[in-house]
Design a protein around this motif. Structure first.
Motif, mmCIF file in Angstrom:
data_model
loop_
_atom_site.group_PDB
_atom_site.id
_atom_site.type_symbol
_atom_site.label_atom_id
_atom_site.label_comp_id
_atom_site.label_asym_id
_atom_site.label_seq_id
_atom_site.Cartn_x
_atom_site.Cartn_y
_atom_site.Cartn_z
ATOM 1 N N PHE A 73 0.825 -1.200 0.000
ATOM 2 C CA PHE A 73 0.000 0.000 0.000
ATOM 3 C C PHE A 73 0.860 1.250 0.000
ATOM 4 O O PHE A 73 1.885 1.306 0.678
ATOM 5 C CB PHE A 73 -0.908 -0.008 1.230
ATOM 6 C CG PHE A 73 -1.633 1.281 1.464
ATOM 7 C CD1 PHE A 73 -2.783 1.583 0.760
ATOM 8 C CD2 PHE A 73 -1.167 2.198 2.391
ATOM 9 C CE1 PHE A 73 -3.457 2.769 0.967
ATOM 10 C CE2 PHE A 73 -1.835 3.392 2.616
ATOM 11 C CZ PHE A 73 -2.978 3.673 1.899
ATOM 12 N N VAL A 74 0.429 2.263 -0.752
ATOM 13 C CA VAL A 74 1.124 3.541 -0.790
ATOM 14 C C VAL A 74 0.220 4.666 -0.301
ATOM 15 O O VAL A 74 0.568 5.404 0.617
ATOM 16 C CB VAL A 74 1.629 3.875 -2.207
ATOM 17 C CG1 VAL A 74 2.291 5.254 -2.223
ATOM 18 C CG2 VAL A 74 2.599 2.806 -2.687
ATOM 19 N N ALA A 75 -0.949 4.813 -0.915
ATOM 20 C CA ALA A 75 -1.843 5.918 -0.583
ATOM 21 C C ALA A 75 -3.261 5.569 -0.984
ATOM 22 O O ALA A 75 -3.494 4.740 -1.855
ATOM 23 C CB ALA A 75 -1.397 7.207 -1.283
ATOM 24 N N ALA A 76 -4.223 6.219 -0.344
ATOM 25 C CA ALA A 76 -5.625 6.027 -0.675
ATOM 26 C C ALA A 76 -6.377 7.328 -0.478
ATOM 27 O O ALA A 76 -5.952 8.199 0.287
ATOM 28 C CB ALA A 76 -6.249 4.925 0.187
ATOM 29 N N ILE A 77 -7.500 7.458 -1.169
ATOM 30 C CA ILE A 77 -8.327 8.652 -1.082
ATOM 31 C C ILE A 77 -9.795 8.244 -1.114
ATOM 32 O O ILE A 77 -10.186 7.354 -1.871
ATOM 33 C CB ILE A 77 -7.984 9.648 -2.220
ATOM 34 C CG1 ILE A 77 -8.741 10.966 -2.040
ATOM 35 C CG2 ILE A 77 -8.248 9.022 -3.591
ATOM 36 C CD1 ILE A 77 -8.226 12.076 -2.967
ATOM 37 N N SER A 78 -10.604 8.870 -0.270
ATOM 38 C CA SER A 78 -12.020 8.568 -0.224
ATOM 39 C C SER A 78 -12.716 9.076 -1.480
ATOM 40 O O SER A 78 -12.158 9.866 -2.243
ATOM 41 C CB SER A 78 -12.650 9.188 1.024
ATOM 42 O OG SER A 78 -12.476 10.596 1.036
ATOM 43 N N TRP A 79 -13.952 8.650 -1.688
ATOM 44 C CA TRP A 79 -14.645 8.973 -2.933
ATOM 45 C C TRP A 79 -14.850 10.466 -3.115
ATOM 46 O O TRP A 79 -14.828 10.957 -4.249
ATOM 47 C CB TRP A 79 -15.993 8.237 -3.004
ATOM 48 C CG TRP A 79 -17.085 8.840 -2.170
ATOM 49 C CD1 TRP A 79 -17.397 8.533 -0.886
ATOM 50 C CD2 TRP A 79 -18.016 9.854 -2.585
ATOM 51 N NE1 TRP A 79 -18.466 9.285 -0.455
ATOM 52 C CE2 TRP A 79 -18.866 10.103 -1.478
ATOM 53 C CE3 TRP A 79 -18.215 10.565 -3.756
ATOM 54 C CZ2 TRP A 79 -19.892 11.042 -1.523
ATOM 55 C CZ3 TRP A 79 -19.248 11.503 -3.810
ATOM 56 C CH2 TRP A 79 -20.062 11.725 -2.705
ATOM 57 N N SER B 156 -16.475 3.475 0.114
ATOM 58 C CA SER B 156 -16.421 4.915 -0.101
ATOM 59 C C SER B 156 -15.296 5.576 0.674
ATOM 60 O O SER B 156 -14.904 6.700 0.349
ATOM 61 C CB SER B 156 -17.745 5.562 0.295
ATOM 62 O OG SER B 156 -18.037 5.331 1.668
ATOM 63 N N THR B 157 -14.754 4.890 1.681
ATOM 64 C CA THR B 157 -13.678 5.445 2.484
ATOM 65 C C THR B 157 -12.384 4.697 2.202
ATOM 66 O O THR B 157 -12.367 3.694 1.493
ATOM 67 C CB THR B 157 -14.024 5.399 3.979
ATOM 68 O OG1 THR B 157 -13.079 6.167 4.722
ATOM 69 C CG2 THR B 157 -14.030 3.963 4.493
#
Length: 124
Positions: free
Chosen positions: A47-53, A102-103
């Motif tokens: 994992f590097v990064a994530a963003i919510s919808w 969504s998160t």
């Protein structure tokens, strides 16, 4: 299901910057959380990064905090990863992924669609 295609990878010197993109087709990114993962030779995909919808929540692995920025443009079905102060250990194939959640999530099992990846090589 949505198809994802990454672009923008390449060779950059340590300390430099690079922005990679993820374009979606066959569907909308609306209400889908998005993530970036990377895989170095001989290693597992991490994992590097994530963003919510809605773009209001971001999450980063500790090693990239303060250096990488994830963003999205739902109207254009695009996701971006801006990478600054790159290090040789950032060298990997970078994948974007879409989740039905969504998160944000760090678990790759929560992501349903994956791109083919784009190579980022950081030289010393």
């Amino acid at each position: 299901q949505v198809q994802l295609v990454e672009s923008g990878g390449g060779l950059v010197q340590a300390g430099g910057s690079l922005t990679i993109s993820c374009a979606a087709s066959g569907g909308s990114l609306g209400r889908l959380s998005m993530g970036w993962f990377r895989q170095a030779p001989g290693k597992e995909r991490d994992f590097v990064a994530a963003i919510s919808w809605h773009g209001g929540r971001m999450d980063y692995v500790d090693s990239v905090k303060g250096r990488f920025s994830i963003s999205r443009d739902n109207a254009k079905n695009m996701v971006y990863l801006q990478m600054n102060s790159l290090k040789t250990e950032d060298t990997a194939v970078y994948f974007c992924a879409a989740s039905l959640q969504s998160t944000t999530s760090r678990r790759d099992t929560t992501y349903r669609s994956w791109g083919q990846g784009t190579q980022v090589t950081v030289s010393s």
